[in-house]
Design a protein around this motif. Structure first.
Motif, PDB file in Angstrom:
ATOM      1  N   THR A  21       0.836  -1.204   0.000  1.00 24.82           N
ATOM      2  CA  THR A  21       0.000   0.000   0.000  1.00 24.82           C
ATOM      3  C   THR A  21       0.867   1.250   0.000  1.00 24.82           C
ATOM      4  OG1 THR A  21      -1.766  -1.160   1.180  1.00 24.82           O
ATOM      5  CG2 THR A  21      -1.802   1.253   1.250  1.00 24.82           C
ATOM      6  N   LEU A  22       1.885   1.248   0.829  1.00 24.21           N
ATOM      7  CA  LEU A  22       2.801   2.394   0.898  1.00 24.21           C
ATOM      8  C   LEU A  22       3.505   2.602  -0.433  1.00 24.21           C
ATOM      9  CD1 LEU A  22       4.124   4.577   2.659  1.00 24.21           C
ATOM     10  CD2 LEU A  22       5.797   2.861   3.384  1.00 24.21           C
ATOM     11  N   GLU A  23       3.951   1.500  -1.039  1.00 16.72           N
ATOM     12  CA  GLU A  23       4.641   1.579  -2.324  1.00 16.72           C
ATOM     13  C   GLU A  23       3.719   2.160  -3.401  1.00 16.72           C
ATOM     14  OE1 GLU A  23       7.687  -1.378  -4.617  1.00 16.72           O
ATOM     15  OE2 GLU A  23       5.829  -2.269  -3.878  1.00 16.72           O
ATOM     16  N   LYS A  24       2.457   1.740  -3.428  1.00 10.87           N
ATOM     17  CA  LYS A  24       1.495   2.257  -4.401  1.00 10.87           C
ATOM     18  C   LYS A  24       1.230   3.741  -4.177  1.00 10.87           C
ATOM     19  CE  LYS A  24      -0.761  -2.163  -5.160  1.00 10.87           C
ATOM     20  NZ  LYS A  24      -1.919  -2.999  -4.847  1.00 10.87           N
ATOM     21  N   ARG A  25       1.141   4.142  -2.919  1.00  7.56           N
ATOM     22  CA  ARG A  25       0.898   5.556  -2.616  1.00  7.56           C
ATOM     23  C   ARG A  25       2.082   6.417  -3.048  1.00  7.56           C
ATOM     24  NH1 ARG A  25      -0.849   6.652   3.247  1.00  7.56           N
ATOM     25  NH2 ARG A  25      -0.957   8.752   2.373  1.00  7.56           N
ATOM     26  N   VAL A  26       3.298   5.911  -2.830  1.00  6.45           N
ATOM     27  CA  VAL A  26       4.505   6.646  -3.236  1.00  6.45           C
ATOM     28  C   VAL A  26       4.542   6.778  -4.763  1.00  6.45           C
ATOM     29  CG1 VAL A  26       7.029   6.522  -3.351  1.00  6.45           C
ATOM     30  CG2 VAL A  26       5.871   6.101  -1.180  1.00  6.45           C
ATOM     31  N   ALA A  27       4.250   5.692  -5.466  1.00  2.14           N
ATOM     32  CA  ALA A  27       4.252   5.723  -6.934  1.00  2.14           C
ATOM     33  C   ALA A  27       3.196   6.699  -7.451  1.00  2.14           C
ATOM     34  CB  ALA A  27       4.014   4.325  -7.492  1.00  2.14           C
ATOM     35  N   LYS A  28       2.025   6.686  -6.843  1.00  2.00           N
ATOM     36  CA  LYS A  28       0.940   7.589  -7.246  1.00  2.00           C
ATOM     37  C   LYS A  28       1.339   9.048  -7.022  1.00  2.00           C
ATOM     38  CE  LYS A  28      -4.011   8.254  -6.552  1.00  2.00           C
ATOM     39  NZ  LYS A  28      -5.205   7.775  -5.849  1.00  2.00           N
ATOM     40  N   GLU A  29       1.976   9.316  -5.889  1.00  2.00           N
ATOM     41  CA  GLU A  29       2.406  10.683  -5.588  1.00  2.00           C
ATOM     42  C   GLU A  29       3.495  11.147  -6.553  1.00  2.00           C
ATOM     43  OE1 GLU A  29       2.776  14.453  -3.871  1.00  2.00           O
ATOM     44  OE2 GLU A  29       1.155  12.986  -3.887  1.00  2.00           O
ATOM     45  N   ARG A  30       4.410  10.252  -6.908  1.00  2.49           N
ATOM     46  CA  ARG A  30       5.458  10.610  -7.884  1.00  2.49           C
ATOM     47  C   ARG A  30       4.842  10.967  -9.233  1.00  2.49           C
ATOM     48  NH1 ARG A  30      10.627  10.043  -6.462  1.00  2.49           N
ATOM     49  NH2 ARG A  30      11.170   8.648  -4.770  1.00  2.49           N
ATOM     50  N   LYS A  31       3.872  10.168  -9.685  1.00  2.00           N
ATOM     51  CA  LYS A  31       3.205  10.448 -10.956  1.00  2.00           C
ATOM     52  C   LYS A  31       2.493  11.795 -10.902  1.00  2.00           C
ATOM     53  CE  LYS A  31       2.449   5.748 -12.566  1.00  2.00           C
ATOM     54  NZ  LYS A  31       1.457   4.716 -12.892  1.00  2.00           N
ATOM     55  N   ARG A  32       1.807  12.071  -9.783  1.00  2.00           N
ATOM     56  CA  ARG A  32       1.106  13.339  -9.636  1.00  2.00           C
ATOM     57  C   ARG A  32       2.080  14.507  -9.719  1.00  2.00           C
ATOM     58  NH1 ARG A  32       0.412  17.348  -6.595  1.00  2.00           N
ATOM     59  NH2 ARG A  32       1.725  16.592  -4.921  1.00  2.00           N
ATOM     60  N   ARG A  33       3.209  14.384  -9.046  1.00  2.00           N
ATOM     61  CA  ARG A  33       4.213  15.456  -9.067  1.00  2.00           C
ATOM     62  C   ARG A  33       4.821  15.626 -10.461  1.00  2.00           C
ATOM     63  NH1 ARG A  33       7.588  15.143  -3.375  1.00  2.00           N
ATOM     64  NH2 ARG A  33       5.745  15.131  -2.028  1.00  2.00           N
ATOM     65  N   ASP A  34       5.121  14.515 -11.123  1.00  2.00           N
ATOM     66  CA  ASP A  34       5.662  14.587 -12.486  1.00  2.00           C
ATOM     67  C   ASP A  34       4.681  15.294 -13.410  1.00  2.00           C
ATOM     68  OD1 ASP A  34       7.954  13.271 -11.708  1.00  2.00           O
ATOM     69  OD2 ASP A  34       7.360  11.318 -12.551  1.00  2.00           O
ATOM     70  N   ARG A  35       3.401  14.900 -13.326  1.00  2.00           N
ATOM     71  CA  ARG A  35       2.367  15.518 -14.156  1.00  2.00           C
ATOM     72  C   ARG A  35       2.274  17.016 -13.874  1.00  2.00           C
ATOM     73  NH1 ARG A  35      -0.943  11.460 -13.239  1.00  2.00           N
ATOM     74  NH2 ARG A  35      -1.902  12.473 -11.471  1.00  2.00           N
ATOM     75  N   SER A  36       2.339  17.371 -12.615  1.00  2.00           N
ATOM     76  CA  SER A  36       2.259  18.779 -12.219  1.00  2.00           C
ATOM     77  C   SER A  36       3.439  19.574 -12.780  1.00  2.00           C
ATOM     78  CB  SER A  36       2.223  18.885 -10.694  1.00  2.00           C
ATOM     79  OG  SER A  36       2.211  20.217 -10.295  1.00  2.00           O
ATOM     80  N   ARG A  37       4.638  19.003 -12.696  1.00  2.00           N
ATOM     81  CA  ARG A  37       5.826  19.690 -13.238  1.00  2.00           C
ATOM     82  C   ARG A  37       5.732  19.861 -14.747  1.00  2.00           C
ATOM     83  NH1 ARG A  37       8.678  17.057  -8.832  1.00  2.00           N
ATOM     84  NH2 ARG A  37       8.806  15.116  -9.976  1.00  2.00           N
TER      85      ARG A  37
END
Length: 115
Positions: A21-37
């Motif tokens: 669960t933690l790994e999925k949340r980290v991956a999701k947050e990275r994607k969100r940040r990449d998209r935002s950048r």
């Protein structure tokens, strides 16, 4: 969070399911940040292009060494024997329908479109 705080997290105390669960949340947050950048960079680039009176697409096509806005389409050279809407330009990977035609003893030349 500092690196010392991160090191203090005892991952061994987590169950496998919690780690997943933690790994999925980290991956999701990275994607969100990449998209935002990417979105922010695109906004800034569009502003700079507008400042000079050009469209972003024009500037990017020039950077890629192309003079036109899109690639030129290659006319088809081969037509499917039973489906006239299915064609192939002769470039890239050979389509399965041509491979099957040749395996059944057919010639590629029989499929060539007369120009």
């Amino acid at each position: 969070m500092t690196s010392k705080q991160l090191e203090a997290i005892n991952l061994e105390a987590f169950t496998d399911q919690e780690l997943d669960t933690l790994e999925k949340r980290v991956a999701k947050e990275r994607k969100r940040r990449d998209r935002s950048r990417i979105e922010e960079a695109e906004r800034e680039i569009r502003l700079v292009a507008a400042k000079y009176g050009i469209k972003l697409e024009e500037a990017l096509s020039d950077l890629n060494g192309r003079t036109g806005p899109s690639r030129r389409r290659v006319p088809p050279k081969y037509r499917h024997p039973h489906d006239p809407d299915t064609t192939w330009s002769g470039r890239g990977r050979t389509p399965r329908w041509i491979q099957e035609w040749e395996q059944q003893g057919g010639s590629r030349e029989e499929l060539r479109i007369a120009h």
